[in-house]
Scaffold this active site. Structure first.
Site, mmCIF file in Angstrom:
data_model
loop_
_atom_site.group_PDB
_atom_site.id
_atom_site.type_symbol
_atom_site.label_atom_id
_atom_site.label_comp_id
_atom_site.label_asym_id
_atom_site.label_seq_id
_atom_site.Cartn_x
_atom_site.Cartn_y
_atom_site.Cartn_z
ATOM 1 N N ASP A 32 0.827 -1.198 0.000
ATOM 2 C CA ASP A 32 0.000 0.000 0.000
ATOM 3 C C ASP A 32 0.870 1.259 0.000
ATOM 4 O O ASP A 32 1.894 1.317 0.684
ATOM 5 C CB ASP A 32 -0.865 -0.020 1.267
ATOM 6 N N GLU B 252 13.159 -15.862 -0.687
ATOM 7 C CA GLU B 252 13.263 -17.090 0.124
ATOM 8 C C GLU B 252 12.006 -17.944 -0.024
ATOM 9 O O GLU B 252 12.020 -19.136 0.250
ATOM 10 C CB GLU B 252 13.405 -16.738 1.616
#
Ligand code: GLC
Length: 529
Positions: free
Chosen positions: A210, A252
């Site tokens: 956002d 990851e």
């Protein structure tokens, strides 16, 4: 179980995905209290599978006083009890994934709720405390500190500063209930990386960021000077360091980002999409473009040109929870004002808007990259004029009542031809049940049937999604382009019917062709050469 979509195996699913935005509060209400919930979303997963979307983006579902529809987060690690529990969110993520649908959560790093534990501790600890350093607290200007520390205007109108009882002021780019975090503080950075891990570990495939270009503020919080470069809080250079660390976390988990980046400068915009930063960002230039062939073509060309050097796929968005719904926007005959802006009482022609929105759906779904649909767009819902006493959006109140705010695009979805037994949190206007999903599902010419057919083709035709686009010769006011595998899209925005390319057959059209096989005004078609 539904067929596993072709994108399933690929790690680059996000380059071509069709992503459906769920505004949980207004999507589906399972417990009948007038507010949508996670149980409601779970019960509608079959609908989303049938619609043919690849992923769901959930606007914030975390614990929140809902001062800004959930963009005021009190705790990132819990679900608001109005929506359900963390356990239900985990089940929803897993069930959707089983059905071939990935989940994207919304992270709001610029600010937290004033009810967040950090902000309450900062208020209690007082001036000069380490707790206050996580935010932007400052003494005021003027003889008695009675003037705000600087002159920054709020994104929601009014000042960006609020004074607390001990005399200090704190910064909030949005509402006072949304204090800005201090991104120069290592604890703020560490906490957000942990929040990302928390959600990736729960199986989410992506994160929407956002207000992604607003996090870092110029040292010393200098006054805003019109035209001075750089702006004191939009798109500061330091912000890229944050996203490089986030990218390492996402990598990851094979997670992806989509940034909410509203920037007019395409070179500055593209920096967010460098290979070690965000995967994608929303393309607001296309959204704010009026229904005009030349301007739409320019928006498409500029979008593709700005993405090419960084190798990022474009995204296409026609509406979201912040802008006027598509059929209403396209039904406005005058195009001279900010096209996505909320305006009280603007005359609209919904028949015209619907025809254009159908054509725009085929246009945006044929363009290279990923595409976002906002819940209810597939039902052709118009913007609703909310009675003044029912408006909840802080944007309305902070504008002094001049701006209707964003509630008109957030009215709960009509699922059934019967009105809901309990009045929903925002009122549904008369005739709303006429848009019901259950009615449209049976109606071959409905907006829902068009979206299902288009998303189905987009999934089976390898030429759609990310990949090359070639413009074809076309009359003035007509957009025509080819994708690979012989796919062609033609959109007619001109006053007279358009002749379609020869040696092709129609895969799908947004409305009937005329008697001579020509494409009428405000109609789009997908062809195979
Ligand atoms: C974004 C959201 C909007 C929210 C604002 C503040 O623009 O899309 O709904 O009000 O950020 O978080």
């Amino acid at each position: 179980m539904a067929a596993i979509p072709p994108s399933e195996a690929a790690d680059d699913w996000w380059r071509s995905a069709a992503i459906y935005q769920v505004y949980v509060r207004s999507f589906a209400d399972a417990d009948g209290d007038g507010t949508g919930d996670l149980a409601g979303v779970r019960s509608r997963l079959p609908y989303l599978v049938e619609l043919g979307v690849d992923a769901l983006w959930f606007t914030p579902w975390y614990l929140s006083p809902l001062a800004d529809g959930g963009y005021d987060v009190a705790d990132y690690r819990s679900i608001d009890p109005a929506f359900g529990t963390l356990g239900e969110a985990e089940k929803l993520i897993a069930e959707a994934r089983e059905l071939g649908i990935r989940t994207i959560v919304d992270i709001v790093p610029n600010h937290v709720s004033d009810q967040h534990a950090w902000f309450r501790a900062a208020l209690a600890a007082g001036p000069g405390s380490p707790e206050r350093e996580l935010f932007h607290f400052r003494p005021g200007r003027g003889e008695h500190g009675e003037l705000a520390p600087n002159d920054w205007p709020s994104q929601f109108a009014g000042s960006t500063w609020t004074r607390v009882d001990d005399g200090e002021w704190y910064l909030h780019l949005f509402a006072p209930e949304q204090p800005d975090l201090n991104w120069a503080h290592p604890v703020v950075r560490e906490e957000h990386e942990n929040v990302l891990r928390f959600w990736f570990e729960r199986g989410v495939a992506g994160v929407r960021i956002d207000s992604a270009a607003l996090l870092t503020k110029a040292d010393g919080l200098p006054d805003f000077v019109e035209g001075r470069d750089p702006h004191p809080y939009i798109d500061q250079d330091e912000i890229h360091d944050i996203y490089r660390s986030w990218r390492a976390v996402a990598d990851e988990y094979d997670g992806v980002f989509v940034g909410e980046v509203w920037l007019p400068d395409s070179e500055r915009f593209a920096r967010y999409l460098r290979p070690d930063e965000l995967h994608t960002a929303f393309n607001f230039n296309f959204l704010s473009c009026p229904w005009d062939a030349a301007r739409l073509r320019t928006a498409v060309e500029e979008t593709l040109a700005e993405h090419a050097p960084v190798g990022a796929p474009a995204t296409w968005v026609l509406c979201n929870h912040d802008v006027t719904r598509t059929v209403t926007r396209y039904g406005r005959r005058e195009t001279g004002f900010d096209f996505a802006a909320k305006v009280f009482g603007t005359p609209t022609d919904l028949g015209l808007g619907t025809r254009r929105a159908r054509a725009a759906a085929l246009l945006s779904l044929a363009l290279p990259g990923s595409v976002y649909l906002y819940q209810g767009e597939e039902l052709g819902l118009p913007e609703v004029e909310i009675p003044l006493h029912r408006i909840q959006d802080p944007m309305h109140f902070r504008s002094g009542g001049t701006d209707p705010g964003r509630d008109g695009c957030r009215v709960p979805l009509p699922w059934s031809a019967e009105p809901p037994a309990v009045e929903p949190w925002l009122p549904q206007p008369d005739g709303w049940t006429g848009y019901a999903a259950e009615l449209q599902a049976e109606e071959p010419d409905s907006m829902l049937s068009l979206y299902r057919a288009a998303l189905g083709l987009r999934r089976t035709e390898a030429g759609f999604g990310d990949g090359p686009l070639t413009w074809l010769p076309a009359a003035d006011g007509v957009l025509a382009f080819a994708r690979s595998e012989g796919l062609i899209c033609v959109v007619n925005l001109a006053g007279e019917p358009a002749v379609l390319p020869g040696h092709s057959h129609t895969l799908l059209s947004s409305g009937p062709l005329d008697g001579g096989g020509r494409l009428p005004q405000d109609t789009a078609v997908w062809l195979r050469a």
